[in-house]
Design a protein around this motif. Structure first.
Motif, PDB file in Angstrom:
ATOM      1  N   VAL A  68       5.931  16.276  -4.528  1.00 42.70           N
ATOM      2  CA  VAL A  68       6.595  16.399  -3.225  1.00 42.70           C
ATOM      3  C   VAL A  68       6.112  15.305  -2.281  1.00 42.70           C
ATOM      4  O   VAL A  68       6.916  14.656  -1.587  1.00 42.70           O
ATOM      5  CB  VAL A  68       6.328  17.795  -2.611  1.00 42.70           C
ATOM      6  CG1 VAL A  68       6.775  17.834  -1.151  1.00 42.70           C
ATOM      7  CG2 VAL A  68       7.057  18.875  -3.405  1.00 42.70           C
ATOM      8  N   PHE A  69       4.782  15.070  -2.250  1.00 43.78           N
ATOM      9  CA  PHE A  69       4.235  13.986  -1.419  1.00 43.78           C
ATOM     10  C   PHE A  69       4.807  12.635  -1.850  1.00 43.78           C
ATOM     11  O   PHE A  69       5.125  11.778  -1.020  1.00 43.78           O
ATOM     12  CB  PHE A  69       2.711  13.948  -1.538  1.00 43.78           C
ATOM     13  CG  PHE A  69       2.009  15.061  -0.789  1.00 43.78           C
ATOM     14  CD1 PHE A  69       2.698  15.919   0.053  1.00 43.78           C
ATOM     15  CD2 PHE A  69       0.628  15.236  -0.915  1.00 43.78           C
ATOM     16  CE1 PHE A  69       2.049  16.935   0.743  1.00 43.78           C
ATOM     17  CE2 PHE A  69      -0.029  16.240  -0.230  1.00 43.78           C
ATOM     18  CZ  PHE A  69       0.684  17.092   0.596  1.00 43.78           C
ATOM     19  N   GLY A  70       4.924  12.435  -3.172  1.00 44.31           N
ATOM     20  CA  GLY A  70       5.439  11.172  -3.690  1.00 44.31           C
ATOM     21  C   GLY A  70       6.888  10.942  -3.300  1.00 44.31           C
ATOM     22  O   GLY A  70       7.266   9.834  -2.897  1.00 44.31           O
ATOM     23  N   ILE A  71       7.698  11.988  -3.410  1.00 39.55           N
ATOM     24  CA  ILE A  71       9.114  11.878  -3.030  1.00 39.55           C
ATOM     25  C   ILE A  71       9.245  11.621  -1.530  1.00 39.55           C
ATOM     26  O   ILE A  71      10.046  10.785  -1.092  1.00 39.55           O
ATOM     27  CB  ILE A  71       9.876  13.161  -3.435  1.00 39.55           C
ATOM     28  CG1 ILE A  71       9.933  13.286  -4.955  1.00 39.55           C
ATOM     29  CG2 ILE A  71      11.286  13.157  -2.840  1.00 39.55           C
ATOM     30  CD1 ILE A  71      10.514  14.585  -5.455  1.00 39.55           C
ATOM     31  N   GLN A  72       8.439  12.346  -0.747  1.00 37.18           N
ATOM     32  CA  GLN A  72       8.471  12.152   0.704  1.00 37.18           C
ATOM     33  C   GLN A  72       8.060  10.724   1.069  1.00 37.18           C
ATOM     34  O   GLN A  72       8.668  10.093   1.937  1.00 37.18           O
ATOM     35  CB  GLN A  72       7.537  13.146   1.380  1.00 37.18           C
ATOM     36  CG  GLN A  72       7.586  13.066   2.907  1.00 37.18           C
ATOM     37  CD  GLN A  72       6.559  13.971   3.563  1.00 37.18           C
ATOM     38  OE1 GLN A  72       5.436  14.103   3.081  1.00 37.18           O
ATOM     39  NE2 GLN A  72       6.938  14.600   4.659  1.00 37.18           N
ATOM     40  N   THR A 129       0.832  -1.208   0.000  1.00 34.00           N
ATOM     41  CA  THR A 129       0.000   0.000   0.000  1.00 34.00           C
ATOM     42  C   THR A 129       0.869   1.262   0.000  1.00 34.00           C
ATOM     43  O   THR A 129       0.520   2.268  -0.620  1.00 34.00           O
ATOM     44  CB  THR A 129      -0.945   0.036   1.214  1.00 34.00           C
ATOM     45  OG1 THR A 129      -0.185  -0.058   2.432  1.00 34.00           O
ATOM     46  CG2 THR A 129      -1.957  -1.094   1.166  1.00 34.00           C
ATOM     47  N   HIS A 130       2.013   1.179   0.687  1.00 29.40           N
ATOM     48  CA  HIS A 130       2.937   2.307   0.714  1.00 29.40           C
ATOM     49  C   HIS A 130       3.495   2.583  -0.688  1.00 29.40           C
ATOM     50  O   HIS A 130       3.544   3.736  -1.139  1.00 29.40           O
ATOM     51  CB  HIS A 130       4.074   2.012   1.687  1.00 29.40           C
ATOM     52  CG  HIS A 130       5.095   3.105   1.779  1.00 29.40           C
ATOM     53  ND1 HIS A 130       4.903   4.246   2.530  1.00 29.40           N
ATOM     54  CD2 HIS A 130       6.319   3.245   1.188  1.00 29.40           C
ATOM     55  CE1 HIS A 130       5.961   5.031   2.413  1.00 29.40           C
ATOM     56  NE2 HIS A 130       6.830   4.444   1.609  1.00 29.40           N
ATOM     57  N   HIS A 131       3.892   1.518  -1.380  1.00 31.01           N
ATOM     58  CA  HIS A 131       4.441   1.680  -2.732  1.00 31.01           C
ATOM     59  C   HIS A 131       3.370   2.176  -3.707  1.00 31.01           C
ATOM     60  O   HIS A 131       3.644   3.019  -4.576  1.00 31.01           O
ATOM     61  CB  HIS A 131       5.026   0.354  -3.225  1.00 31.01           C
ATOM     62  CG  HIS A 131       6.250  -0.090  -2.469  1.00 31.01           C
ATOM     63  ND1 HIS A 131       7.143   0.806  -1.931  1.00 31.01           N
ATOM     64  CD2 HIS A 131       6.715  -1.334  -2.171  1.00 31.01           C
ATOM     65  CE1 HIS A 131       8.131   0.141  -1.336  1.00 31.01           C
ATOM     66  NE2 HIS A 131       7.879  -1.163  -1.465  1.00 31.01           N
ATOM     67  N   ILE A 132       2.152   1.649  -3.572  1.00 29.36           N
ATOM     68  CA  ILE A 132       1.047   2.082  -4.440  1.00 29.36           C
ATOM     69  C   ILE A 132       0.746   3.564  -4.218  1.00 29.36           C
ATOM     70  O   ILE A 132       0.523   4.328  -5.168  1.00 29.36           O
ATOM     71  CB  ILE A 132      -0.212   1.226  -4.186  1.00 29.36           C
ATOM     72  CG1 ILE A 132       0.013  -0.201  -4.691  1.00 29.36           C
ATOM     73  CG2 ILE A 132      -1.438   1.840  -4.880  1.00 29.36           C
ATOM     74  CD1 ILE A 132      -1.065  -1.184  -4.280  1.00 29.36           C
ATOM     75  N   THR A 133       0.744   3.974  -2.937  1.00 29.54           N
ATOM     76  CA  THR A 133       0.495   5.384  -2.608  1.00 29.54           C
ATOM     77  C   THR A 133       1.572   6.281  -3.210  1.00 29.54           C
ATOM     78  O   THR A 133       1.270   7.353  -3.759  1.00 29.54           O
ATOM     79  CB  THR A 133       0.461   5.565  -1.075  1.00 29.54           C
ATOM     80  OG1 THR A 133      -0.589   4.771  -0.540  1.00 29.54           O
ATOM     81  CG2 THR A 133       0.227   7.020  -0.707  1.00 29.54           C
ATOM     82  N   THR A 134       2.833   5.846  -3.124  1.00 30.54           N
ATOM     83  CA  THR A 134       3.938   6.615  -3.696  1.00 30.54           C
ATOM     84  C   THR A 134       3.742   6.796  -5.204  1.00 30.54           C
ATOM     85  O   THR A 134       3.881   7.907  -5.737  1.00 30.54           O
ATOM     86  CB  THR A 134       5.278   5.904  -3.435  1.00 30.54           C
ATOM     87  OG1 THR A 134       5.462   5.742  -2.026  1.00 30.54           O
ATOM     88  CG2 THR A 134       6.444   6.707  -4.010  1.00 30.54           C
TER      89      THR A 134
END
Length: 226
Positions: free
Chosen positions: A214-218, A71-76
């Motif tokens: 920015v959210f994706g990089i974070q 889920t973390h990777h999908i969100t990224t």
């Protein structure tokens, strides 16, 4: 507490930049020109609050169905993808006036079709014969609710809220989302067409794209909680 604040601030910023100049923003502005503002605001806000809560609940439940790592990777990927999408829209958009005109044309057709029906609704005898739900809620409120709810379904902001709630505190995401929706919808309802015509959708899209990236990089750089 810090996780709630982080979820709140991310959700608030994302919601404002996603909803300003959106189709549902224009729809609220146009409906408010033709119907009582309090009914339009109530219907639109109710739909957006329900949608925000549903999206956050889905995002919160996702790690229980899929591993938190996935889920973390999908969100990224979602954030990075939406960022590129928004930047592309910002550089290639034909102008907010086209989208406003498109929404206005659709609502105009519905409004003309409902004109005769609305005149009949002024009759007390007709009022008494309405279904219970129509007596309890104004048809205008229900119209604003349905247009907004189905307009947001599957929209970029809904999917982003799901992804954000999967990675951040869902309570903070709901609070930030609801506040952001309230600010945007209130501005649309009370600002009307003049506000909508002054919005630089290009700048909003570019700002939203930068924020998503920015959210994706974070998210990419952050560690996954087991």
């Amino acid at each position: 507490m810090s996780s709630v604040v982080q979820g709140f601030t991310k959700s608030l910023a994302m919601t404002v930049l996603s909803e300003i100049g959106d189709k549902t923003f224009f729809a609220a502005a146009i409906l408010a020109m033709r119907h009582p503002r309090r009914l339009v605001l109530s219907g639109c806000l109710a739909a957006l609050v329900v949608m925000t809560i549903l999206s956050a609940v889905v995002g919160w439940a996702a790690p229980n169905l899929i591993s938190r790592k996935w889920t973390h990777h999908i969100t990224t990927l979602l954030f990075l993808g939406f960022g590129v999408w928004s930047l592309w829209d910002g550089f290639n958009d034909g102008g907010e006036s086209e989208e406003f005109a498109e929404v206005e044309a659709k609502l105009d057709a519905d409004w003309k079709a409902d004109t005769s029906k609305n005149k009949e609704d002024d009759d007390e005898l007709k009022k008494k014969r309405r279904p219970f739900l129509s007596q309890l809620f104004s048809p205008i409120l229900l119209k604003a609710f349905s247009i907004t709810f189905f307009g947001e379904w599957g929209d970029k902001s809904q999917l982003a809220t799901i992804g954000l709630a999967a990675d951040e505190n869902p309570f903070g995401v709901i609070l930030g989302g609801v506040l952001g929706q309230t600010l945007c919808t209130t501005a649309a309802v009370f600002g009307g067409k003049s506000l909508a015509s002054q919005i630089s959708e290009k700048m909003v899209a570019l700002s939203g794209g930068v924020l998503f990236i920015v959210f994706g990089i974070q998210s990419f750089l952050s560690t996954v909680e087991s």
